[in-house]
Scaffold this active site. Structure first.
Site, short mmCIF file in Angstrom:
data_model
loop_
_atom_site.label_atom_id
_atom_site.label_comp_id
_atom_site.label_asym_id
_atom_site.label_seq_id
_atom_site.Cartn_x
_atom_site.Cartn_y
_atom_site.Cartn_z
N CYS A 19 27.01 36.60 -7.80
CA CYS A 19 26.31 37.36 -6.77
C CYS A 19 27.12 37.40 -5.47
CB CYS A 19 24.91 36.78 -6.59
SG CYS A 19 23.75 37.79 -5.68
N HIS A 20 26.61 36.80 -4.39
CA HIS A 20 27.29 36.76 -3.10
C HIS A 20 28.23 35.55 -2.98
CE1 HIS A 20 24.05 39.59 -2.12
NE2 HIS A 20 24.78 39.96 -1.09
N GLY A 21 28.27 34.70 -4.00
CA GLY A 21 29.13 33.52 -3.98
C GLY A 21 30.59 33.79 -3.64
N TRP A 23 31.91 35.39 -1.39
CA TRP A 23 32.22 35.33 0.05
C TRP A 23 32.95 34.04 0.37
CZ3 TRP A 23 27.02 37.25 2.47
CH2 TRP A 23 27.12 38.60 2.81
#
Length: 188
Positions: free
Chosen positions: A113-115, A117
């Site tokens: 997912c947003h990991g 970043w």
């Protein structure tokens, strides 16, 4: 009967407040069932709170405070997503350094997912094929990654996935990649 594929493997799960609950719970369950020893590592002391899709979720105990955590004590790293979690981690120098150590040593990392970043901040997105939540596409491209819209992508020591719906494809690839880490870390 428990699968012992990852018996003895120590996995750090690096999170801050607001990680997506299912992105920690389901991969952790799969890792534990495969025999891994999973530990939540966080800049927060005591407990860390999850995000459950549209509202705050459950609270989870922190197994190792980030200030006390040593990357060399772990064989592999899991980076769950959620928007709040990786946004906070990427602004925390100790968290970035902790994650970067896994890439520097060639140990396996899984992120969903947003990991990614956090991965961008380590500099390890450069020249990698990756996926993520669609809104990170430009961020990953700007960091030098080849972003693709696929449920799961494996590039060397990194496996990435887009979202909670992809967890059934993500978990087997995480276990497969992490099984290559046996004996590489976990000194303590």
């Amino acid at each position: 009967m428990t699968n012992e594929t990852l018996k003895g493997l120590k996995v750090a799960i690096l999170v801050e407040e607001g990680f997506e609950q299912v992105e920690l719970v389901e991969p952790r369950k799969a890792l534990d069932e495969a025999g891994a020893d999973t530990r939540i590592v966080s800049p927060k002391n005591g407990h860390v709170r999850a995000w459950n899709f549209t509202e705050w979720g459950d609270t989870f105990p922190v197994d190792v405070a980030l200030d006390q955590a040593k990357p060399q004590d772990f064989d592999a790293l899991l980076l769950p997503g959620g928007v709040l979690n990786p946004d906070a981690l990427r602004a925390e120098p100790k968290a970035v350094a902790f994650a970067k150590a896994f890439f520097d040593d060639g140990r396996p990392v899984a992120s969903i997912c947003h990991g990614p970043w956090t991965i961008i901040e380590t500099g390890a997105a450069q020249d990698r094929r990756m996926t993520s939540w669609p809104s990170l596409r430009t961020d990953l491209k700007n960091a030098g990654a080849d972003w693709v819209d696929q449920p799961v992508v494996v590039d060397r020591n990194l496996v990435t996935s887009r979202k909670p719906d992809d967890i059934p494809a993500f978990n087997p690839e995480v276990i497969k990649l992490f099984s290559s880490a046996r004996g590489r870390g976990g000194a303590a």
